[in-house]
Design a protein around this motif. Structure first.
Motif, PDB file in Angstrom:
ATOM      1  N   ALA A  60      41.668  33.444  45.456  1.00 35.40           N
ATOM      2  CA  ALA A  60      42.846  33.168  44.631  1.00 35.40           C
ATOM      3  C   ALA A  60      42.611  33.473  43.159  1.00 35.40           C
ATOM      4  CB  ALA A  60      43.256  31.695  44.789  1.00 35.40           C
ATOM      5  N   MET A  61      41.351  33.512  42.733  1.00 38.55           N
ATOM      6  CA  MET A  61      41.047  33.774  41.330  1.00 38.55           C
ATOM      7  C   MET A  61      40.806  35.254  41.050  1.00 38.55           C
ATOM      8  SD  MET A  61      41.265  30.783  39.963  1.00 38.55           S
ATOM      9  CE  MET A  61      40.312  30.626  38.442  1.00 38.55           C
ATOM     10  N   ASP A  62      40.780  36.085  42.082  1.00 37.99           N
ATOM     11  CA  ASP A  62      40.611  37.523  41.870  1.00 37.99           C
ATOM     12  C   ASP A  62      41.743  38.038  40.986  1.00 37.99           C
ATOM     13  OD1 ASP A  62      38.444  37.449  43.524  1.00 37.99           O
ATOM     14  OD2 ASP A  62      39.389  38.478  45.217  1.00 37.99           O
ATOM     15  N   GLY A  63      41.386  38.845  40.000  1.00 36.35           N
ATOM     16  CA  GLY A  63      42.379  39.404  39.107  1.00 36.35           C
ATOM     17  C   GLY A  63      42.584  38.599  37.836  1.00 36.35           C
ATOM     18  N   GLY A 106      48.369  27.964  37.001  1.00 34.81           N
ATOM     19  CA  GLY A 106      47.887  29.337  37.048  1.00 34.81           C
ATOM     20  C   GLY A 106      47.144  29.642  38.326  1.00 34.81           C
ATOM     21  N   GLU A 107      46.366  28.681  38.811  1.00 30.55           N
ATOM     22  CA  GLU A 107      45.633  28.892  40.062  1.00 30.55           C
ATOM     23  C   GLU A 107      46.585  28.974  41.249  1.00 30.55           C
ATOM     24  OE1 GLU A 107      41.258  26.903  39.449  1.00 30.55           O
ATOM     25  OE2 GLU A 107      42.968  25.549  39.532  1.00 30.55           O
ATOM     26  N   ILE A 108      47.656  28.202  41.229  1.00 29.19           N
ATOM     27  CA  ILE A 108      48.650  28.296  42.300  1.00 29.19           C
ATOM     28  C   ILE A 108      49.320  29.662  42.267  1.00 29.19           C
ATOM     29  CG2 ILE A 108      50.859  27.407  43.136  1.00 29.19           C
ATOM     30  CD1 ILE A 108      48.485  25.643  43.816  1.00 29.19           C
ATOM     31  N   ALA A 109      49.688  30.127  41.076  1.00 23.08           N
ATOM     32  CA  ALA A 109      50.292  31.456  40.965  1.00 23.08           C
ATOM     33  C   ALA A 109      49.337  32.522  41.477  1.00 23.08           C
ATOM     34  CB  ALA A 109      50.677  31.734  39.511  1.00 23.08           C
ATOM     35  N   ALA A 110      48.053  32.391  41.133  1.00 22.62           N
ATOM     36  CA  ALA A 110      47.065  33.359  41.608  1.00 22.62           C
ATOM     37  C   ALA A 110      46.879  33.266  43.115  1.00 22.62           C
ATOM     38  CB  ALA A 110      45.731  33.127  40.907  1.00 22.62           C
TER      39      ALA A 110
END
Length: 354
Positions: free
Chosen positions: A31-34, A294-298
């Motif tokens: 989920a944190m890629d990018g 932000g982590e949910i969006a990712a």
């Protein structure tokens, strides 16, 4: 949200705290890629957080906001995880989404993939990885969201169906069942013809409203009663709870102290494709842990949609069962909560055993 959220590429957010970055690498968090890359001083390479390579020592790793910054610092891309491809894939998905949204009818997978420049089979997997949905499911959700909006404006249900892009009412009624929880006419008429059973139940954090259709739970909230439920569905047939709902309500009350108690509770909440993806990401957060907006969006492949992810959290109709209380701001502060920050703080404290 009454319409499908239009999401466009946005500048990457500020680099997360280094400890957050390191923790993401340790758990190989896709989920944190990018959102950032890790630079390894001993090898001179940079990797995405989900890289499967052996982790370096903490003192040998630094972090950069994107591959371009890592290259400017003298590092080269990892040949195992291909961190530069993350950006290309997400741009392709954004291009496909724009294409789907501009189409009058649901385009074929082959057409969408060709527009994005990928082979159909590969793009199907890529799109689902980035958004949590297949291209067809995304397109159906978009069209259903347009139907919901049109039902609020058009005088006749039939007119709203065709304005939303359906060629025949039959497909609209199928989509409405999946995304609205009721037929188009029932939605337009404030729940007319829909029977909703309800009751309030005591929990360790106060009284809770529990309401359900024949399909499952449609509302769980704190501090609400029949008046608030009627305001949401003014034409629905509100009925007192039966024995089945009494049993379900007891389990809902237990969720406050035992989040695992609701794992298999039936639900009847519908939203846009984006909302459904956010709600699925919320249910994936383990009790006792939190994630930032932000982590949910990712996690749903949309790192630029932080504000929209927050809006989807606010649109949640099932308190605790869909645990939007586990989402906080990036700095660790509480952020918002529809049922009050005192409830949010209490829920998190209970889950962390405090």
């Amino acid at each position: 949200m009454n319409q499908m959220t239009r999401l466009v590429p946005a500048p990457l957010p500020d680099l997360p705290d280094p400890d957050v970055c390191w923790a993401a690498f340790l758990r190989r968090d896709r989920a944190m890629d990018g959102l950032f890359v890790g630079c390894v001083a001993t090898t001179g390479i940079y990797c995405k957080p989900s890289c499967a390579a052996r982790h370096p020592r903490r003192e040998n790793m630094s972090f950069q906001p994107d591959p371009a910054a890592a290259r400017a610092a003298g590092f080269r891309a990892c040949l195992r995880c291909h961190p530069d491809a993350v950006g290309r894939d997400r741009l392709a998905v954004e291009k496909a989404i724009a294409f789907i949204e501009a189409a009058e009818e649901v385009p074929l997978l082959e057409t969408i993939a060709a527009h994005a420049g990928y082979a159909p089979h590969h793009f199907h997997r890529l799109f689902k990885r980035e958004t949590g949905l297949t291209p067809a499911a995304y397109a159906r959700g978009l069209r259903a969201a347009r139907l919901k909006d049109a039902l609020g404006r058009e005088g006749r249900v039939t007119d709203a169906i065709y304005e939303a892009g359906y060629n025949a009412p039959s497909r609209a009624y199928v989509d409405a069942s999946q995304h609205l929880g009721m037929t188009p006419s029932a939605w337009k008429d404030g729940g007319r013809g829909v029977s909703i059973r309800w009751r309030t139940v005591d929990s360790s954090l106060g009284a809770m409203l529990v309401a359900a259709t024949d399909k499952g739970l449609c509302r769980i909230s704190f501090g609400e009663g029949q008046a608030e439920l009627h305001a949401r569905f003014p034409q629905a047939d509100l009925q007192p709870a039966d024995a089945e709902l009494d049993a379900i309500a007891a389990r809902v009350a237990m969720l406050v102290d035992d989040p695992a108690a609701g794992a298999d509770l039936p639900t009847d909440v519908r939203g846009t494709a984006f909302q459904q993806a956010v709600w699925a990401a919320l249910r994936a957060i383990p009790p006792g842990e939190t994630r930032s907006y932000g982590e949910i969006a990712a996690a749903i492949g949309r790192p630029g949609a932080v504000r929209a992810a927050g809006t989807a959290c606010g649109d949640n109709n099932l308190a605790i069962l869909i645990p939007c209380h586990r989402v906080v701001r990036r700095d660790g502060s509480m952020g918002g909560y529809a049922w009050g920050l005192d409830k949010k703080q209490a829920l998190l404290a209970k889950e962390k055993g405090k």
